[in-house]
Design an enzyme around this catalytic site. Structure first.
Site, PDB file in Angstrom:
ATOM      1  N   CYS A 376      99.737  72.464  32.235  1.00  0.00           N
ATOM      2  CA  CYS A 376      99.765  73.292  33.446  1.00  0.00           C
ATOM      3  C   CYS A 376     100.252  74.710  33.209  1.00  0.00           C
ATOM      4  O   CYS A 376      99.694  75.664  33.763  1.00  0.00           O
ATOM      5  CB  CYS A 376     100.572  72.613  34.546  1.00  0.00           C
ATOM      6  SG  CYS A 376     102.347  72.498  34.253  1.00  0.00           S
ATOM      7  N   HIS A 435     105.526  71.548  37.938  1.00  0.00           N
ATOM      8  CA  HIS A 435     104.118  71.919  37.856  1.00  0.00           C
ATOM      9  C   HIS A 435     104.023  73.425  38.049  1.00  0.00           C
ATOM     10  O   HIS A 435     104.750  74.005  38.863  1.00  0.00           O
ATOM     11  CB  HIS A 435     103.279  71.189  38.901  1.00  0.00           C
ATOM     12  CG  HIS A 435     101.838  71.570  38.879  1.00  0.00           C
ATOM     13  ND1 HIS A 435     101.122  71.670  37.704  1.00  0.00           N
ATOM     14  CD2 HIS A 435     100.971  71.912  39.875  1.00  0.00           C
ATOM     15  CE1 HIS A 435      99.886  72.042  37.979  1.00  0.00           C
ATOM     16  NE2 HIS A 435      99.767  72.193  39.277  1.00  0.00           N
ATOM     17  N   ASP A 458      95.257  77.216  41.601  1.00  0.00           N
ATOM     18  CA  ASP A 458      95.733  76.271  40.587  1.00  0.00           C
ATOM     19  C   ASP A 458      94.569  75.874  39.691  1.00  0.00           C
ATOM     20  O   ASP A 458      93.630  75.218  40.131  1.00  0.00           O
ATOM     21  CB  ASP A 458      96.335  75.038  41.271  1.00  0.00           C
ATOM     22  CG  ASP A 458      97.041  74.112  40.291  1.00  0.00           C
ATOM     23  OD1 ASP A 458      96.915  74.327  39.074  1.00  0.00           O
ATOM     24  OD2 ASP A 458      97.713  73.171  40.747  1.00  0.00           O
TER      25      ASP A 458
END
Length: 815
Positions: A376, A435, A458
């Site tokens: 991530c 995250h 994202d």
């Protein structure tokens, strides 16, 4: 609300495995030959399109006067010289080119060259805040004027007609904004116009205004003239190509930001901090975004090309940011990065080893293959680079205790057996220790008013959105208020930051009952790098109302009402009088540690608590391994009293089970005999890794070699094998990979390297170390680079980019 997302992506239970050899898509079709394009739109049809009010063709050719017989002609001129034969500095253009018989007639207005004033020290690059780009071409931001000089074969007369042309794509069309015609001295369409600011005989100074809604990308540029003697067109020259970007300095641009300090940080800063770990043990690493490094801008535009994004849509920041979120990951479309959470990185690079985006993006541009591997923070770091490069104000955001909701219930559901031991085969939802995603700033004309500002994007491939692995842009304001029906992907992002953790226990008849709801377990801390400092800024308040407040509860229940389990809150049980808190010792990898559970009786009666502790390792994505240590204990608490249960954990106990990030998960469950109260808590913690120590060896000056010393001590009693260092820093050092072999247990090593700065000012030099036994080791040093002697601000020399060298240690020592 959008449809459910697929159950494929970035967690361990997925059957997906990273491909052994990434397969590139076919390269985009080559554009037509420049010479054939230069003939497009010539003659009467071209000048008919030079309507001063629009491109509708309402003005006929007669508006430009009668076309002389045989006027279309072709000629040549020496590049870089004016009509008197003198040297013309900074001139661009390699002669002349007009349709017809190639004859230059007497009196024809010929453009012998163009100076786009595109050097980094010129007015255009400075005013457009593009002077840091390591490019020689003109780079401007839309909605803001720029200047150029046309060199002519004779003096410009009032009867002469000049038009500038910008073209992009393989089939430019005026109606789609891919073919822009700007008549000099007349208003163009959509905010395009060009004005004469100075007429110096054979030199014509122009001020060119671009539309605040212009398509972004690399445009071909040419000039056409028309006079009584005939028509002329300057040939296309790659050196005259113009890059147009989004403009956060322009109030008419959708990406406009009304804070100069924000623009300096979120658009122009080439490095930043990314946070990881756990809320109680936050780690930080410096990331080289490198958005101005040579080749990065082309890589960012190549990303849009590989997606096949229509040029006509490239003026819309909402569409562009959504495409970027899809293309930074490789799923669906062979994008930039291959995600890998398996722990096996033998066919690529450990995600923890990257120190910046430049090496990744240049590899993708050079080969067309997806780059292995990312997780991530790597996806988010690359996304920040791409969006800042294109002109978005963008920041990298970390959410601690980030939920991954797989069934659109907007709750995190955890299932236990009768003894409160987790039923892993049922626990498809997961809570990531952290995250990382992105915020970018823009207006949202596609939404009702009130949803402008920060938008979540994202690029980590968790779930599909409209059939592809992308996420956002999603208004942070809609997340804060639980308006999960607002596009894009608000339900998923809301669950990441503000869902409740619901504990279900299996009953004797096989059914499940809610025994505990943890309301403050998700999205406990949301942070980003602070403006103009390396401090951490808490931005939780922009994502959610104060935890436990009436507004926050309303938002959660409003969102849950749109989920797949809308009645979950109707079955909640009574209050509790025994409180539980979990603590973990702050330990470095290789050391022993201890975890503790503190119980407090807040009631007026004696309480007896039966506790179960289960300890396992966990990936940061919430995927846990088998339990390797457990403990049971019964604790008796007097009214108002507290007591603790401690479980020691030796290095030899956890060493065989360690996975990426060195994280562990403690599952604690308890039962109060007297009241039947159920206690449940999941606590993650991590083992810290050492830092690299960097020391500058001498002063840093543009164009002069400078040295750096890197010192590392192995904290483990075992040998680190196949150790690889990475070194990178924008304006200092192109990405460099150094293979250093093995490092013995508890050994200290010293490495010396040199680099040549190419840009002045404060810079960040970043290093990392990776080996199969130890990763997530980083270091950074600030380098203040002085201009070269003579005041030159930039150097044509590039940083040493040799990769894969075998490097002997400068010094090896013991513990």
């Amino acid at each position: 609300m959008e449809g459910p997302r697929s159950d494929v992506g970035r967690w361990g239970r997925s059957p997906w495995q990273p491909p052994t050899t990434p397969s590139p898509e076919p390269e985009p079709e080559p554009e037509p030959d420049r010479r054939s394009r230069s003939r497009r739109g010539g003659g009467r049809s071209f000048w008919a399109r030079c309507c001063g009010c629009c491109s509708c063709g309402n003005r006929g050719d007669d508006d430009w006067g009668p076309e002389p017989s045989g006027s279309r002609s072709r000629g040549t001129s020496s590049r870089g010289r004016d009509s008197r034969g003198g040297r013309r500095p900074e001139s661009r253009g390699s002669g002349v080119n007009a349709a017809g018989d190639g004859t230059i007639r007497e009196g024809m207005l010929v453009v012998t060259g163009v100076d786009l004033l595109c050097s980094r020290s010129d007015q255009n690059r400075r005013e457009h805040h593009t002077d840091e780009f390591e490019y020689d071409e003109l780079i401007v931001r839309r909605g803001q004027p720029f200047h150029m000089i046309l060199f002519l074969n004779r003096e410009y007369e009032s009867s002469d007609r000049i038009a500038l042309e910008l073209l992009i794509g393989s089939n430019p069309e005026v109606g789609k904004g891919t073919h822009v015609i700007i008549p000099v001295g007349k208003g163009g369409s959509g905010g395009w116009k060009a004005q004469v600011t100075k007429n110096n005989g054979h030199n014509l100074n122009l001020r060119v205004h671009t539309s605040p809604n212009a398509i972004i990308g690399k445009f071909q540029f040419t000039v056409r003239t028309r006079s009584e003697a005939g028509e002329f067109q300057l040939p296309f020259d790659p050196r005259n190509e113009i890059y147009i970007l989004f403009n956060p300095w322009c109030p008419e641009d959708i990406v406009y930001v009304d804070h100069e300090d924000w623009r300096q940080e979120y658009v122009l800063n080439e490095s930043g901090r990314i946070y990881y770990g756990t809320e109680a043990q936050i780690g930080e690493r410096t990331w080289n975004y490198g958005q101005f490094d040579h080749g990065v801008l082309d890589a960012c535009l190549y990303i849009l090309d590989r997606r096949g994004m229509p040029y006509g849509g490239r003026g819309d920041p909402v569409s562009v940011s959504r495409v970027v979120s899809a293309m930074v990951n490789s799923l669906d479309d062979n994008g930039v990065l291959i995600g890998n959470w398996t722990g096996d990185y033998s066919r690529g690079t450990n995600p923890s080893a990257w120190v910046g985006s430049v090496e990744i993006l240049l590899s993708y541009l050079r080969t067309g293959y997806s780059v292995p591997y990312g997780q991530c923070w790597v996806f988010a770091g690359v996304t920040t680079t791409v969006l800042r490069c294109l002109g978005f104000a963008t920041r990298t955001v970390t959410n601690f205790n980030s939920a991954h909701d797989t069934d659109t219930s907007l709750t995190m559901d955890i299932y236990f057996d009768e003894n409160m031991k987790p039923l892993e085969h049922l626990n498809h939802d997961s809570v990531w220790n952290f995250h990382v995603w992105n915020d970018c700033w823009m207006k949202r004309p596609d939404l009702p008013s009130g949803f402008d500002g920060w938008q979540v994007v994202d690029a980590t491939p968790q779930e599909t959105s409209s059939g592809i692995f992308c996420c956002g842009p999603c208004s942070v304001e809609s997340v804060k208020n639980g308006l999960v029906y607002m596009k894009y992907d608000t339900p998923f992002i809301f669950a990441e930051v503000n869902s409740d953790k619901v504990y279900w226990q299996r009953q004797d008849d096989g059914s499940f009952k809610i025994v505990y709801v943890e309301e403050k377990a998700i999205g406990t801390l949301i942070v980003t790098k602070a403006i103009h400092s390396n401090n951490r800024e808490d931005i939780t308040h922009i994502y959610k109302h104060p935890e436990g407040s009436e507004a926050e509860r309303r938002a959660v229940e409003k969102a849950a009402a749109h989920g797949s389990k809308p009645n979950v809150y109707a079955t909640r049980d009574s209050a509790e009088d025994v409180a539980m808190q979990v603590e973990a010792q702050d330990a470095v990898m290789g050391q022993d540690l201890a975890v503790s559970v503190v119980l407090t009786n807040r009631g007026s009666s004696r309480r007896t608590v039966k506790l179960h502790l289960y300890l396992c390792v966990t990936y940061y994505t919430g995927v846990s391994g088998p339990t390797f240590k457990e403990a049971k204990k019964e604790v008796t608490l007097a009214p108002g009293a507290s007591d603790s249960v401690t479980m020691p954990v030796a290095y030899k106990e956890y060493k065989p089970h360690l996975v990426d990030q060195g994280a562990m998960l403690l599952n604690v469950s308890g039962h109060v005999k007297e009241s039947g109260q159920v206690l449940a808590k999941q606590h993650t913690f991590r083992l810290r890794t050492p830092d690299l120590s960097l020391t500058l060896l001498g002063a840093a000056v543009v164009g002069q070699e400078c040295g750096v010393q890197i010192v590392f001590k192995n904290p483990l009693p075992v040998t680190l094998t196949n150790v690889v260092f990475r070194l990178e820093g924008s304006g200092l050092q192109r990405p460099k990979v150094l293979n250093v072999g093995d490092i013995g247990g508890n050994e200290t090593v010293t490495l010396r390297q040199t680099f040549v700065p190419v840009r002045p000012g404060p810079r960040q030099l970043i290093a990392s170390l990776d080996s199969p036994q130890l990763s997530q080791v980083h270091g950074v040093i600030q380098v203040d680079v002085a201009p070269a002697s003579g005041g030159s601000g930039f150097s044509d020399a590039g940083g040493d980019s040799r990769s894969g060298e075998n490097i002997p240690m400068a010094y090896r020592g013991g513990a």
